[in-house]
Design an enzyme around this catalytic site. Structure first.
Site, PDB file in Angstrom:
ATOM      1  CB  SER A   1      -0.903   0.026   1.231  1.00 40.58           C
ATOM      2  OG  SER A   1      -1.649  -1.151   1.317  1.00 40.58           O
TER       3      SER A   1
HETATM    4  N1  SAH Z   1      -0.465  -5.274   3.939  1.00 40.93           N
HETATM    5  C1  SAH Z   1       0.297  -5.566   2.749  1.00 40.93           C
HETATM    6  C2  SAH Z   1      -0.412  -5.188   1.459  1.00 40.93           C
HETATM    7  C3  SAH Z   1      -1.560  -6.036   1.237  1.00 40.93           C
HETATM    8  S1  SAH Z   1      -2.137  -6.259  -0.391  1.00 40.93           S
HETATM    9  C4  SAH Z   1       1.670  -4.962   2.767  1.00 40.93           C
HETATM   10  O1  SAH Z   1       2.009  -4.250   3.744  1.00 40.93           O
HETATM   11  O2  SAH Z   1       2.432  -5.212   1.841  1.00 40.93           O
HETATM   12  C5  SAH Z   1      -3.466  -7.325   0.044  1.00 40.93           C
HETATM   13  C6  SAH Z   1      -3.055  -8.738   0.377  1.00 40.93           C
HETATM   14  O3  SAH Z   1      -4.210  -9.426   0.835  1.00 40.93           O
HETATM   15  C7  SAH Z   1      -2.520  -9.513  -0.816  1.00 40.93           C
HETATM   16  O4  SAH Z   1      -1.249 -10.015  -0.537  1.00 40.93           O
HETATM   17  C8  SAH Z   1      -3.551 -10.641  -0.983  1.00 40.93           C
HETATM   18  O5  SAH Z   1      -2.990 -11.857  -1.442  1.00 40.93           O
HETATM   19  C9  SAH Z   1      -4.105 -10.771   0.419  1.00 40.93           C
HETATM   20  N2  SAH Z   1      -5.416 -11.409   0.524  1.00 40.93           N
HETATM   21  C10 SAH Z   1      -6.478 -11.313  -0.338  1.00 40.93           C
HETATM   22  N3  SAH Z   1      -7.520 -12.047   0.119  1.00 40.93           N
HETATM   23  C11 SAH Z   1      -7.119 -12.627   1.283  1.00 40.93           C
HETATM   24  C12 SAH Z   1      -7.735 -13.496   2.227  1.00 40.93           C
HETATM   25  N4  SAH Z   1      -8.984 -13.959   2.051  1.00 40.93           N
HETATM   26  N5  SAH Z   1      -7.015 -13.878   3.307  1.00 40.93           N
HETATM   27  C13 SAH Z   1      -5.735 -13.438   3.506  1.00 40.93           C
HETATM   28  N6  SAH Z   1      -5.094 -12.622   2.637  1.00 40.93           N
HETATM   29  C14 SAH Z   1      -5.777 -12.213   1.545  1.00 40.93           C
END
Ligand code: SAH
Length: 237
Positions: A84
């Site tokens: 993000s």
């Molecule tokens: N917080 C992260 C950015 C997140 S991007 C950082 O600091 O880099 C969103 C993430 O959520 C992605 O890696 C995606 O694979 C994950 N995601 C999507 N659906 C999900 C679910 N049901 N359970 C766990 N993770 C999930």
């Protein structure tokens, strides 16, 4: 031979010089990010500012993006996912009003950057990632960086982490279309949750939720654009 030794010594010194000036660039860019994107946009919590100053964001992005790691935008981290924008990380962290003793659940580990920011501020972080490769990469990196208060799990964050519940705070960094019931249940009385909710990437709001007297008080706080929460549509609620 002597000439060869001198030549090698020169190459080594030049190399060291180059990598240390690169490290200086990262320090300067990080400082600039904190003043231009974080403080000037109204983030006030000193613990959040200190964490954004300390955590080396460039370590959490792929090599080809290291030079732009401190820019005012999200960046690709592979598997069609993103780390993000720094401001959004700071905004969400501040909204949680974290204390040093807090135990926090994160859904969507991604690169592990947000987890590292949280771990600088509170007691322990439990983070769940659905893409196995990202979960593994983040776990390794966070271990290498010496974080002992972060546990990374591969799995579906929709379900939360029942064995570790309840949590003082929950942060969700992928967007469901409704707030998952297990996450509501795993929030402690007095706890805070920050979560993007929306049907499409152009129609999403961050919601700040507080559990007060067993009830959830919800407030929309910021329009955002997060990747969808995978698997969410298959759940019944
Ligand atoms: N917080 C992260 C950015 C997140 S991007 C950082 O600091 O880099 C969103 C993430 O959520 C992605 O890696 C995606 O694979 C994950 N995601 C999507 N659906 C999900 C679910 N049901 N359970 C766990 N993770 C999930």
């Amino acid at each position: 031979m002597r000439l060869f030794q001198i030549f090698c010594a020169f190459i080594i010194v030049a190399g060291m010089d180059c990598s240390s000036s690169q490290e200086n660039d990262y320090v300067r860019w990080r400082e600039q990010m904190v003043s231009d994107q974080i403080i000037s946009r109204g983030i006030k919590d000193k613990k959040v500012i200190a964490a954004m100053r300390k955590v080396e964001r460039h370590r959490f992005v792929p090599d080809e993006y290291k030079q732009v790691a401190y820019g005012d935008h999200p960046l690709p981290i592979g598997y069609e996912q993103t780390i993000s924008q720094p401001y959004v990380v700071a905004f969400m962290t501040e909204a949680l009003e974290l204390k040093q003793t807090d135990r926090v659940l994160e859904i969507g580990t991604g690169s592990g950057y947000q987890a590292a920011i949280l771990a600088e501020i509170c007691d322990s972080v439990f983070t769940i990632e659905i893409v196995p490769e990202l979960a593994q990469q983040a776990k390794l990196l966070l271990e290498q960086l010496g974080y002992k208060n972060i546990q990374v799990k591969h799995g579906d964050g929709y379900q939360g982490w029942i064995e570790k519940a309840p949590f003082d705070a929950i942060i969700v960094t992928c967007s469901p279309t409704k707030i998952p019931q297990p996450l509501k249940d795993q929030l402690r009385e007095g706890g805070r949750m920050i979560i993007p909710v929306g049907y499409s990437q152009t129609d999403q709001y961050l919601y700040l939720i507080k559990k007060q007297n067993g009830r959830l008080v919800e407030k929309a706080v910021l329009p955002v654009r997060f990747v969808p929460m995978v698997n969410f549509e298959k759940k019944s609620y």
